[in-house]
Write a protein that holds these residues in place. Structure first.
Motif, PDB file in Angstrom:
ATOM      1  N   GLY A 149       0.661  -1.305   0.146  1.00 35.90           N
ATOM      2  CA  GLY A 149       0.288   0.007  -0.197  1.00 35.90           C
ATOM      3  C   GLY A 149       0.880   1.065   0.099  1.00 35.90           C
ATOM      4  O   GLY A 149       1.881   1.224  -0.071  1.00 35.90           O
ATOM      5  N   TYR A 150       0.183   2.299  -0.053  1.00 34.06           N
ATOM      6  CA  TYR A 150       0.672   3.685   0.119  1.00 34.06           C
ATOM      7  C   TYR A 150       0.666   4.140   1.537  1.00 34.06           C
ATOM      8  O   TYR A 150      -0.396   4.238   2.068  1.00 34.06           O
ATOM      9  N   LYS A 151       1.831   4.444   2.234  1.00 34.67           N
ATOM     10  CA  LYS A 151       1.689   4.903   3.639  1.00 34.67           C
ATOM     11  C   LYS A 151       1.360   6.106   3.469  1.00 34.67           C
ATOM     12  O   LYS A 151       2.002   7.150   2.911  1.00 34.67           O
ATOM     13  N   PHE A 152       0.620   6.728   4.420  1.00 37.96           N
ATOM     14  CA  PHE A 152       0.454   8.083   4.875  1.00 37.96           C
ATOM     15  C   PHE A 152       0.108   8.040   6.254  1.00 37.96           C
ATOM     16  O   PHE A 152       0.016   7.201   7.153  1.00 37.96           O
ATOM     17  N   ALA A 153       0.267   9.611   6.617  1.00 37.10           N
ATOM     18  CA  ALA A 153      -0.023   9.882   8.013  1.00 37.10           C
ATOM     19  C   ALA A 153      -0.899  10.670   8.222  1.00 37.10           C
ATOM     20  O   ALA A 153      -1.493  11.488   7.365  1.00 37.10           O
ATOM     21  N   ILE A 154      -1.727  10.503   9.509  1.00 36.77           N
ATOM     22  CA  ILE A 154      -2.810  11.339   9.802  1.00 36.77           C
ATOM     23  C   ILE A 154      -2.657  12.065  11.206  1.00 36.77           C
ATOM     24  O   ILE A 154      -1.884  11.345  11.968  1.00 36.77           O
TER      25      ILE A 154
END
Length: 199
Positions: A149-154
């Motif tokens: 997947g594409y890692k993202f931060a929230i």
């Protein structure tokens, strides 16, 4: 149109065809979106493509507005910053359970004396670091399982209101023997690029 896209996300419709079919058959949802007639699939696609940056600005402004309300309700909670990483998991052959199961069966047949945990460890450690579709879709442990997947931060405040959602870049540390610990280690070194939301 934005209301329709909210409905798509809330009900987790994967395609515009599903969204349009539900809108055609639900007077309540059609009224909620204020549609006299339901737009075609191509109209939905064009709207999303043409107004992509404006939609992004709407969500940033919503975050600012929600944060101001949160500051009035409880300044302490609103001033807290909570950071977490997760992944967007696209539809790929590597994310298909059949792909992983076939790899596990192949490893088991080649190594009949290995324990079940050793088979899992060997299989996951031999998987490629990125998906064949894109080098940006990497192997990781996210949402309680291994995936590509594409890692993202929230980043949220103490109320759990999202303030920033941004791509995350982190060192690879995905040991199949202890994936949760490896995720914690890789998350501690994550790098993000923040857009200024507030003056």
């Amino acid at each position: 149109m934005l209301c329709a896209f909210f409905i798509q996300k809330i009900f987790k419709f994967s395609t515009l065809t599903q969204l349009r079919a539900v809108l055609l058959n639900s007077y309540q949802l059609k009224s909620f979106c204020n549609f006299d007639t339901i737009p075609s699939i191509s109209t939905f696609s064009r709207f999303r493509k043409i107004f992509c940056s404006e939609i992004e600005n709407v969500f940033y402004n919503l975050a600012k507005y929600a944060q101001n309300i949160a500051l009035e309700i409880n300044p302490d909670l609103a001033s807290c910053v909570i950071f977490d990483t997760t992944a967007l998991v696209p539809m790929l052959k590597e994310n298909n359970p059949k792909f992983i199961q076939s790899m596990l069966r192949k490893t088991k047949s080649q190594n009949p004396n290995l324990t079940s945990s050793a088979v899992y460890y060997l299989t996951y450690s031999n998987l490629p670091k990125s998906a064949s579709a894109s080098p940006y879709i990497t192997r990781m442990f996210a949402n309680g399982h291994f995936c590509y997947g594409y890692k993202f931060a929230i980043i949220t405040n103490g109320f759990g209101l999202p303030l920033v959602i941004t791509p995350a870049f982190c060192p690879s540390s995905d040991d199949p023997q202890d994936p949760a610990f490896s995720k914690a280690i890789s998350d501690s070194g994550v790098k993000i690029k923040l857009c200024p939301l507030y003056n």
